[in-house]
Motif scaffolding. Structure first.
Motif, mmCIF file in Angstrom:
data_model
loop_
_atom_site.group_PDB
_atom_site.id
_atom_site.type_symbol
_atom_site.label_atom_id
_atom_site.label_comp_id
_atom_site.label_asym_id
_atom_site.label_seq_id
_atom_site.Cartn_x
_atom_site.Cartn_y
_atom_site.Cartn_z
ATOM 1 N N HIS A 77 0.725 -1.203 0.054
ATOM 2 C CA HIS A 77 -0.135 0.004 -0.074
ATOM 3 C C HIS A 77 0.886 1.284 0.120
ATOM 4 O O HIS A 77 0.277 2.313 0.245
ATOM 5 N N ASP B 168 -4.726 -2.273 5.660
ATOM 6 C CA ASP B 168 -5.603 -2.488 4.612
ATOM 7 C C ASP B 168 -6.893 -1.599 4.751
ATOM 8 O O ASP B 168 -7.253 -1.051 3.799
ATOM 9 N N ARG C 89 -5.248 1.970 2.453
ATOM 10 C CA ARG C 89 -5.232 1.353 1.026
ATOM 11 C C ARG C 89 -5.113 2.610 0.197
ATOM 12 O O ARG C 89 -5.641 3.603 0.008
ATOM 13 N N ARG D 144 -6.666 -5.115 -2.653
ATOM 14 C CA ARG D 144 -7.332 -5.130 -1.357
ATOM 15 C C ARG D 144 -6.640 -6.470 -0.923
ATOM 16 O O ARG D 144 -6.660 -7.555 -1.220
#
Ligand SMILES: N[C@@H](CCC(=O)N[C@@H](CS)C(=O)NCC(=O)O)C(=O)O
Length: 219
Positions: A26, A74, A78, A83
Motif C-alpha cells: 500500500h 488495509d 489503502r 485489497r
C-alpha cells in the motif's frame, strides 16, 4: 498534523515481514523502529509485555499481531487497487482461513524447530521437533493440492499471501519442501518475485547469519 504510524520490527523476522509486505503493497509512509536500534526493545516491552513483534503504533492505537496489522493497514491506508482483505464477506473468510493455515501449520512448526536449535543442549525437545517436522510435511502436502489451480492462496494477492511469503520462505530453509511438491515451489517462487516481499527479503539479507540452522546459499 497526523503522525506517521510507527512499526516496531526486525527485518529478519518472518512475522515482521508479513506486516512489511502489507505496508509496501500500500506504499505507506511509516516510521521503522528497528529493534536493533538503541532503546527500541525497551519501548516495545513498555507497549507489549509479551515483547513479541511486530507491533504497530498508530495515533492512540497499539496494534498487536501481524494479521491485525495487515488488516489495519488495509483498512486505513489503502492506496492502490490491491485489497488484502476482500470486501465480500465470503471471500474475506477464505482469506482469513488461509492466513490461519499459514500461521498455525507452517509458521508455528517452523518456529518450533528454530527455537529448539537456540536452546542449550540438554533442554532440547527432539520429540516436539519431530512432531513439528511431521506437521510441516502434512502442511506442504495439503498446500500442494490447494495451489494446483491457484496463483495466490485465496483469490487475488491478499493477507493470506502476506503470511505465506515469509513463512514458506523460512519453512523451506528449516525443513526442505520436497521437489515433488511443484505447486508449492512455484507459489514460493511467485511470492519471492512479488516486489513487496522481494524488498523485505533484501532488507533482511544482512542478518542471515542470525539463522540458527545456517542460512542456505540461495533465495
Ligand atoms: N502471534 C504473533 C507472533 C509474533 C512472533 O512470534 N514474532 C517473533 C519474531 S518472528 C518474536 O517476537 N520473537 C521474539 C520472542 O519470541 O521473544 C504475530 O502474529 O505477530
Amino acid at each position: 498534523m497526523p503522525t506517521q504510524p510507527r512499526l516496531y520490527a526486525h527485518p529478519f523476522s518472518s512475522y515482521c515481514q508479513k506486516a512489511l509486505v502489507a505496508l509496501y503493497e500500500h506504499d505507506v509512509a511509516f516510521d521503522y523502529r528497528n529493534l536493533e536500534d538503541p532503546g527500541a526493545q525497551a519501548e516495545l516491552a513498555a507497549l507489549w509485555p509479551m515483547r513479541r513483534f511486530p507491533v504497530l503504533v498508530d495515533d492512540d492505537r497499539t496494534i498487536l499481531e501481524a494479521t491485525c496489522i495487515v488488516e489495519h493497514v488495509d483498512l486505513h491506508y489503502r492506496s492502490t487497487v490491491v485489497r488484502l482483505v476482500p470486501e465480500e464477506p465470503d471471500a474475506a473468510l477464505q482469506v482469513r482461513m488461509l492466513d490461519r493455515f499459514f500461521d498455525n501449520y507452517v509458521s508455528t512448526p517452523q518456529q518450533k524447530v528454530v527455537f529448539d536449535a537456540l536452546r542449550p543442549e540438554g533442554v532440547r525437545d527432539p520429540h516436539g521437533v519431530a512432531e513439528a517436522r511431521a506437521m510441516l510435511d502434512t502442511a506442504y502436502a495439503w498446500l500442494d493440492q490447494h495451489m494446483a489451480s491457484r496463483e495466490w492462496a485465496a483469490g487475488d494477492f491478499s493477507l493470506a499471501d502476506c503470511a505465506a511469503a515469509p513463512f514458506l520462505f523460512y519453512a523451506d530453509w528449516t525443513h526442505r519442501i520436497p521437489d515433488t511438491f511443484r505447486n508449492v515451489h512455484a507459489y514460493r517462487t511467485r511470492l519471492l518475485a512479488r516486489p513487496s516481499f522481494a524488498r523485505a527479503v533484501d532488507e533482511a539479507r544482512p542478518f542471515r547469519g542470525y539463522f540458527p540452522l545456517g542460512a542456505p546459499d540461495r533465495d
